[in-house]
Design an enzyme around this catalytic site. Structure first.
Site, short mmCIF file in Angstrom:
data_model
loop_
_atom_site.label_atom_id
_atom_site.label_comp_id
_atom_site.label_asym_id
_atom_site.label_seq_id
_atom_site.Cartn_x
_atom_site.Cartn_y
_atom_site.Cartn_z
N HIS A 87 1.06 -1.12 0.05
CA HIS A 87 -0.21 0.14 -0.15
C HIS A 87 0.90 1.26 -0.34
O HIS A 87 -0.11 2.68 0.24
CB HIS A 87 -0.83 0.29 1.26
CG HIS A 87 -0.24 0.35 2.02
ND1 HIS A 87 -0.14 -1.03 3.23
CD2 HIS A 87 -0.31 1.41 2.97
CE1 HIS A 87 0.43 -0.12 4.86
NE2 HIS A 87 0.06 1.21 4.52
N ASP A 223 1.07 -7.99 3.12
CA ASP A 223 1.08 -6.22 2.08
C ASP A 223 3.08 -5.80 1.86
O ASP A 223 3.68 -5.17 2.64
CB ASP A 223 0.95 -5.31 3.19
CG ASP A 223 0.32 -3.62 2.45
OD1 ASP A 223 0.98 -3.40 1.91
OD2 ASP A 223 -0.64 -3.29 4.16
N SER A 656 4.31 2.10 8.63
CA SER A 656 3.63 0.87 7.65
C SER A 656 5.27 0.90 6.75
O SER A 656 5.61 2.29 6.82
CB SER A 656 2.77 1.21 6.38
OG SER A 656 1.62 1.40 7.53
N1 ARG Z 1 -4.88 0.85 7.96
C1 ARG Z 1 -3.67 0.61 6.95
C2 ARG Z 1 -2.78 2.18 7.15
O1 ARG Z 1 -3.33 2.65 7.91
C3 ARG Z 1 -3.47 0.06 5.51
C4 ARG Z 1 -3.73 0.77 4.68
C5 ARG Z 1 -4.66 0.48 3.15
N2 ARG Z 1 -5.22 -0.80 3.17
C6 ARG Z 1 -6.34 -0.52 2.61
N3 ARG Z 1 -7.16 -2.05 2.51
N4 ARG Z 1 -6.77 0.86 2.31
O2 ARG Z 1 -1.82 2.25 6.27
N1 GLU Z 2 -1.49 1.32 7.46
C1 GLU Z 2 -0.47 2.29 8.73
C2 GLU Z 2 0.62 2.82 7.42
O1 GLU Z 2 0.56 3.63 6.01
C3 GLU Z 2 -0.24 1.69 9.48
C4 GLU Z 2 -1.12 2.10 10.85
C5 GLU Z 2 -0.14 2.46 11.54
O2 GLU Z 2 -1.98 3.42 11.81
O3 GLU Z 2 -0.38 2.13 12.41
O4 GLU Z 2 0.97 4.11 7.93
#
Ligand code: ARG
Ligand code: GLU
Length: 721
Positions: A87, A223, A656
């Site tokens: 991502h 990921d 991330s």
């Molecule tokens: N929750 C993770 C973050 O905050 C992954 C986001 C990307 N993935 C998604 N399915 N939208 O970045």
């Molecule tokens: N998916 C998040 C990022 O892109 C990390 C997840 C979180 O917020 O801990 O940084």
């Protein structure tokens, strides 16, 4: 009896207070030795703080990179190979994709260096060193100064320090406040500008479970994506050039394929973006009672509309998947955050803390003078701030949430420079190029019927939320000309605006001349955009700016006061996109009554989740075949193939792509998410519920080697088994 009971109660309370701090914290690498090394080693770490951060010899920190503006990556080979999340590399992977060559869907593997794909604009940044410059920054700053004078002096000193460092150097320096301006550090960075795409799994691996599984455990998302840093012949950062060579890093992280056990020590080394652990109760109230519910509501409306179209048509799904992911990511995070704060009685907890704090302040005349009015001042500022934030949310999520309004914004600068007599044709042409480029990007992923629907829904809610005199002028126009009928107004806008479709947009801007700006000014979508932006500029922004200054200065004092009030606590500064270390242990958890979550997931779970009819749960034949034959090479765990695991590390957005490291500082995982029950950790950390989610490094290796057949990349890495 009663006495004993109280004794017990008070020890339990004390225990709770100290236990609740374990695993919490985003620590400054420079201070690890003095603040954390002992605790880390007591928890199981076998290396020293010097091996993590050292400026005289190479250390782990030399392998940790800020990827683009908001993710982390790490170096995993002597040839500059770097690992981050799928991502995080998504935009780059998407840019290289076209119909017939869809890297997002099919994945991508460069079989030799010639095949690696350049990404103009993408940078990765290494921290060279950091230094405490608090004394120098605060020298001459007095309590008598106004906030404005203080800000000016701070800015000048910061510029002085960065100029000294940047002079005769290839490095970039940046002075940043920590602990809300009670301390200052200068960060010296090396920025690499030639970063090429090396590999990415297909989306049904890299985004397995999609936005449905996002923020959730048990998780099975692969990921990751791979890039490589290129430099000039002297191993220095350089703009992209065909004959640049792979970077020879100061440090490349060895990879352990031994896996994890419950209670194993782990740490995360990366660039967390923002946490707000020291806010007063008023702020928590504003965030959880006003900001989050309204953002959740508005985003849900948009997501519903997007989804109703995306499931109907694969083309639309491709166009809207990134937009959907972005909206959905925040939407779900805020729901989790609110639930988490509620479960912790967050506001009451803060109020309790403030009561104790206030008693402590009142007990001394000196403290009364220094900190006496703080809490009342917060109360007043946040009262005012809350309404301004609500306006802001509606502007951003509802007003500018209408895509055609955002399209019109593309032309804003062009129009404003066209209005000025002195602007040269050259300047116009330069900005016009930007407009055309942005337009191209916009219309590639624009579907009018979705936007038409969102337009009506969003503007209706917008109008309901505020009294008429607190609405942007466009609403008065809708009342006057369309008797308040937003649907009719939408008909007019989408019929008349040049921004409604690609053809009218390019017909107009391909032939743009300076004098034509008047036509844009009359465009209905442009008028809408202007109405929103004007309202913001006249009503919202001045209030937010004024209050931000007030709150910043209060926070500076409150932070200092909290540290003075609890001198026994080891305070870490809130995250500010600078390099930090978080440490904890591999642990399962109970998300709610009667439910227990293991700390590890395996490929079996992917087969359980498989659903060929749901895009996000499609499993490729190749993966099924490997699973059926248990063909895991040396990456398996007996009969199982590990996929993800969780631990108690304190992480946030920006982490991330951060490496998860074991007690020996070897790579065991790749951080990519948090569990939903713990997403309030940006405001309040709960060691019982907060877990970070990591890709098990063995699944990454298995994917590259066994699934993709790109074993030559694994050969570059140093594996420890
Ligand atoms: N929750 C993770 C973050 O905050 C992954 C986001 C990307 N993935 C998604 N399915 N939208 O970045
Ligand atoms: N998916 C998040 C990022 O892109 C990390 C997840 C979180 O917020 O801990 O940084």
């Amino acid at each position: 009896m009663k006495k004993y009971f109280y004794f017990l109660l008070s020890t339990i309370l004390i225990l709770q207070v100290s236990v609740s701090r374990a695993d919490e914290g985003l620590w400054i690498p420079l201070l690890l030795q003095s603040l954390n090394e002992k605790e880390m080693q007591d928890m199981g770490m076998r290396i020293s703080a010097e091996e993590i951060y050292n400026i005289n010899n190479s250390s782990l920190k030399d392998a940790i990179l800020l990827f683009g503006g908001g993710c982390t990556a790490e170096i995993i080979s002597e040839e500059g190979l770097i690992l981050t999340n799928h991502h995080c590399g998504y935009a780059q992977i998407q840019k290289h994709s076209s119909i017939g060559n869809d890297l997002l869907t099919d994945g991508f593997w460069a079989m030799d260096k010639q095949e690696e794909l350049p990404n103009p604009g993408l940078t990765v940044t290494r921290l060279v060193r950091m230094e405490d410059v608090t004394q120098r920054m605060l020298d001459g700053i007095t309590g008598e100064m106004t906030e404005k004078e203080r800000a000016k002096a701070i800015k000048e000193k910061g510029e002085e320090i960065t100029a000294e460092i940047e002079k005769d150097s290839l490095y970039k320096a940046s002075v940043r406040p920590f602990y809300y301006g009670n301390e200052y550090y200068v960060l010296v960075y090396e920025i690499f500008k030639d970063v090429r795409l090396v590999g990415a799994p297909p989306s049904n691996v890299g985004k397995f479970g999609g936005d449905t599984d996002n923020w959730m455990w048990p998780r099975h998302t692969g990921d990751f994506s791979l890039f490589r840093i290129y430099v000039n012949k002297d191993n220095e950062p350089a703009e992209y050039a065909e004959d640049n060579v792979p970077y020879k890093p100061l440090y490349s992280i060895p990879i352990s394929i031994k896996g994890v056990q419950e209670d194993d020590f782990t740490f995360i080394f990366g660039f967390p973006g923002r946490t707000q652990e020291y806010l007063p109760s008023d702020a928590i109230e504003m965030i959880t009672q006003v900001q989050n519910p309204n953002r959740i509501k508005l985003r849900r409306k948009k997501l519903d509309i997007y989804e109703s179209f995306m499931t109907q048509d694969p083309q639309i799904r491709i166009q809207y998947s990134l937009k959907h992911a972005r909206l959905s990511n925040g939407w779900k995070k805020w729901i989790g955050e609110n639930r988490g704060i509620q479960k912790l009685d967050g506001i009451d907890t803060k109020l309790g803390f403030e009561k104790g704090f206030n008693d402590w302040v009142q007990a001394s005349a000196e403290r009364k003078k220094k900190y006496g009015g703080l809490l009342e001042a917060f109360d007043k500022s946040y009262d005012e701030m809350t309404n301004a934030q609500l306006e802001m949310i509606y502007l951003v999520e509802a007003g500018l949430g209408v895509e055609i309004v955002r399209a019109a914004r593309i032309a804003a600068k062009l129009v404003s420079i066209s209005e000025i007599k002195e602007t040269t044709n050259e300047e116009i042409q330069k900005e016009l190029k930007v407009v055309l480029k942005k337009g191209e990007g916009f219309y590639k992923n624009y579907y009018l019927p979705i936007d038409r629907k969102a337009f009506v829904v969003l503007l209706n809610i917008y109008r309901e939320e505020f009294p008429p005199d607190q609405l942007p002028a466009i609403f008065a126009l809708i009342d006057k000309k369309y008797k308040g009928n937003i649907d009719e107004f939408a008909d007019y806008v989408f019929k008349k605006s040049m921004f409604a479709n690609e053809k009218t947009f390019f017909d107009f801007f391909d032939n743009y001349k300076k004098s034509k700006y008047k036509k844009v000014l009359k465009d209905p979508a442009f008028t809408m955009a202007k109405s929103f932006i004007d309202f913001y500029g006249q009503n919202t922004k001045p209030v937010i700016s004024k209050l931000s200054v007030e709150i910043d200065s209060l926070m500076r004092i409150y932070m200092q006061a909290q540290m003075e009030y609890q001198p026994e606590n080891n305070f870490y500064p809130d995250a500010n996109s600078t390099l930090r270390v978080a440490y904890g242990k591999v642990k399962p958890y109970h998300p709610r009554d009667g439910v227990f979550y293991e700390y590890q997931t395996t490929l079996k779970g992917i087969m359980e989740k498989e659903d060929p009819n749901i895009y996000d749960y499609v499993v490729e034949d190749k993966l099924k075949q490997l699973y059926n034959q248990k063909d895991y090479g040396k990456y398996g765990m007996g009969d199982e193939m590990p996929v993800c695991f969780i631990a108690t590390n304190h992480t946030t957005g920006g982490n991330s792509g951060s490496p998860a490291l074991n007690a020996d500082g070897q790579l065991i995982g790749l951080n990519f998410d948090r569990c939903w029950e713990g997403t309030m950790s940006d405001l309040m950390f709960d060691p019982d519920q907060c877990r970070n989610i990591m890709l098990d490094i063995r699944y990454f290796l298995f994917m590259v080697d066994k699934f993709a057949g790109a074993g030559h990349l694994v050969d570059e890495m140093e594996l420890i088994d």
